[in-house]
Design a protein around this motif. Structure first.
Motif, PDB file in Angstrom:
ATOM      1  N   UNK A   1      -2.988  12.848   2.304  1.00 56.74           N
ATOM      2  CA  UNK A   1      -2.537  11.941   3.363  1.00 56.74           C
ATOM      3  C   UNK A   1      -3.107  10.540   3.202  1.00 56.74           C
ATOM      4  N   UNK A   2      -2.270   9.578   3.559  1.00 56.78           N
ATOM      5  CA  UNK A   2      -2.717   8.206   3.718  1.00 56.78           C
ATOM      6  C   UNK A   2      -2.968   8.034   5.214  1.00 56.78           C
ATOM      7  N   UNK A   3      -4.203   7.732   5.577  1.00 60.08           N
ATOM      8  CA  UNK A   3      -4.595   7.644   6.991  1.00 60.08           C
ATOM      9  C   UNK A   3      -4.658   6.179   7.402  1.00 60.08           C
ATOM     10  N   UNK A   4      -3.873   5.824   8.411  1.00 61.32           N
ATOM     11  CA  UNK A   4      -3.893   4.487   8.986  1.00 61.32           C
ATOM     12  C   UNK A   4      -4.801   4.546  10.209  1.00 61.32           C
ATOM     13  N   UNK A   5      -5.947   3.862  10.120  1.00 59.03           N
ATOM     14  CA  UNK A   5      -6.936   3.854  11.201  1.00 59.03           C
ATOM     15  C   UNK A   5      -6.588   2.717  12.166  1.00 59.03           C
TER      16      UNK A   5
ATOM     17  N   UNK B   1       1.487  11.995   2.620  1.00 61.79           N
ATOM     18  CA  UNK B   1       1.902  12.061   4.023  1.00 61.79           C
ATOM     19  C   UNK B   1       1.239  10.904   4.769  1.00 61.79           C
ATOM     20  N   UNK B   2       1.942  10.359   5.735  1.00 66.45           N
ATOM     21  CA  UNK B   2       1.416   9.246   6.522  1.00 66.45           C
ATOM     22  C   UNK B   2       0.854   9.782   7.828  1.00 66.45           C
ATOM     23  N   UNK B   3      -0.411   9.479   8.089  1.00 67.92           N
ATOM     24  CA  UNK B   3      -1.069   9.902   9.328  1.00 67.92           C
ATOM     25  C   UNK B   3      -1.645   8.678  10.020  1.00 67.92           C
ATOM     26  N   UNK B   4      -1.798   8.777  11.336  1.00 64.14           N
ATOM     27  CA  UNK B   4      -2.386   7.712  12.143  1.00 64.14           C
ATOM     28  C   UNK B   4      -3.585   8.278  12.878  1.00 64.14           C
TER      29      UNK B   4
ATOM     30  N   UNK C   1       3.006  16.039   8.283  1.00 66.51           N
ATOM     31  CA  UNK C   1       3.302  14.663   8.674  1.00 66.51           C
ATOM     32  C   UNK C   1       4.362  14.075   7.741  1.00 66.51           C
ATOM     33  N   UNK C   2       5.008  13.036   8.204  1.00 63.82           N
ATOM     34  CA  UNK C   2       6.071  12.378   7.448  1.00 63.82           C
ATOM     35  C   UNK C   2       5.560  11.923   6.081  1.00 63.82           C
ATOM     36  N   UNK C   3       6.349  12.193   5.056  1.00 61.45           N
ATOM     37  CA  UNK C   3       6.021  11.660   3.730  1.00 61.45           C
ATOM     38  C   UNK C   3       6.333  10.176   3.708  1.00 61.45           C
ATOM     39  N   UNK C   4       5.512   9.431   3.012  1.00 63.70           N
ATOM     40  CA  UNK C   4       5.718   7.991   2.910  1.00 63.70           C
ATOM     41  C   UNK C   4       7.076   7.683   2.303  1.00 63.70           C
ATOM     42  N   UNK C   5       7.544   8.517   1.393  1.00 61.27           N
ATOM     43  CA  UNK C   5       8.868   8.307   0.791  1.00 61.27           C
ATOM     44  C   UNK C   5       9.952   8.264   1.863  1.00 61.27           C
ATOM     45  N   UNK C   6       9.841   9.119   2.873  1.00 58.65           N
ATOM     46  CA  UNK C   6      10.815   9.108   3.971  1.00 58.65           C
ATOM     47  C   UNK C   6      10.709   7.807   4.761  1.00 58.65           C
ATOM     48  N   UNK C   7       9.472   7.380   5.014  1.00 60.62           N
ATOM     49  CA  UNK C   7       9.280   6.113   5.724  1.00 60.62           C
ATOM     50  C   UNK C   7       9.891   4.965   4.938  1.00 60.62           C
ATOM     51  N   UNK C   8       9.709   4.968   3.633  1.00 57.21           N
ATOM     52  CA  UNK C   8      10.283   3.905   2.802  1.00 57.21           C
ATOM     53  C   UNK C   8      11.807   3.874   2.900  1.00 57.21           C
TER      54      UNK C   8
ATOM     55  N   UNK D   1       0.831  -1.215   0.000  1.00 58.45           N
ATOM     56  CA  UNK D   1       0.000   0.000   0.000  1.00 58.45           C
ATOM     57  C   UNK D   1       0.859   1.256   0.000  1.00 58.45           C
ATOM     58  N   UNK D   2       1.858   1.308   0.877  1.00 62.52           N
ATOM     59  CA  UNK D   2       2.639   2.546   0.948  1.00 62.52           C
ATOM     60  C   UNK D   2       3.529   2.736  -0.278  1.00 62.52           C
TER      61      UNK D   2
END
Length: 181
Positions: free
Chosen positions: A124-128, A19-22, A74-81, A11-12
């Motif tokens: 944003x991609x929201x992780x519930x 941006x990744x959000x929770x 919020x953190x970009x998913x690219x950074x998380x990757x 998914x990511x």
């Protein structure tokens, strides 16, 4: 929904620009200045109350909410990757391990959450996140359905563990065996 590490990565990888959000509780977003402090791989071995053995792995992302810079994106998913690439160079993460998010702040104690769903809102991609609940994996041998076991606070999660009674007036505590183990 219990999300695997492989599905999360799939998914990511589709949305590195987001941006990744929770989100937890009643649609509460973790502050955008969060920091992923740790990737923990937990290998769990268990024996349930029916004597059945099980094992599985969990990848636990620990999220810290400093809550000091609310203007920060919020953190970009690219950074998380890129962080995940570093983690993968240090440890082997099984694709089928379950993903949990460990989080707490000044308002709630630290807990481990499952991923309930993932959605996209604006940029944003929201992780519930959802809290876990005790479950009896040996429900058939215990004779108690999971839903009843969770609701019935007078017994252990499976209805077969030791029950504790208090005798009055001496308040002597005795254990009685009640079941399957």
């Amino acid at each position: 929904m219990k999300l695997t590490w492989k599905t999360f990565l799939q998914i990511i990888n589709i949305h590195p620009e987001l941006n990744l959000r929770f989100e937890y509780g009643d649609k509460i977003l973790i502050a955008s200045d969060y920091h992923i402090t740790e990737f923990k791989l937990a290998n769990i071995q268990s024996v349930d109350c029916g004597g059945n053995i099980d094992s599985w792995s969990e990848m636990i992302l620990q999220v810290l909410e400093p809550g000091v810079n609310f203007e920060k994106e919020a953190m970009e998913i690219q950074k998380l990757l890129s962080i995940i690439d570093k983690v993968n160079s240090k440890m082997d993460i099984p694709n089928d391990c379950l993903l949990r998010i460990e989080f707490g702040n000044k308002d709630i104690p630290m807990s481990q959450y499952f991923v309930n769903s993932i959605g996209i809102t604006n940029s944003s991609l929201i992780v519930h996140l959802e809290e876990g609940a005790p479950e009896c994996k040996a429900a058939e041998s215990c004779g108690l359905p999971n839903e009843k076991a969770i609701k019935d606070n007078s017994k252990s999660a499976c209805g077969c563990g030791p029950s504790i009674s208090i005798k009055k007036p001496t308040t002597e505590i005795t254990k009685k065996s009640s079941g399957c183990c």
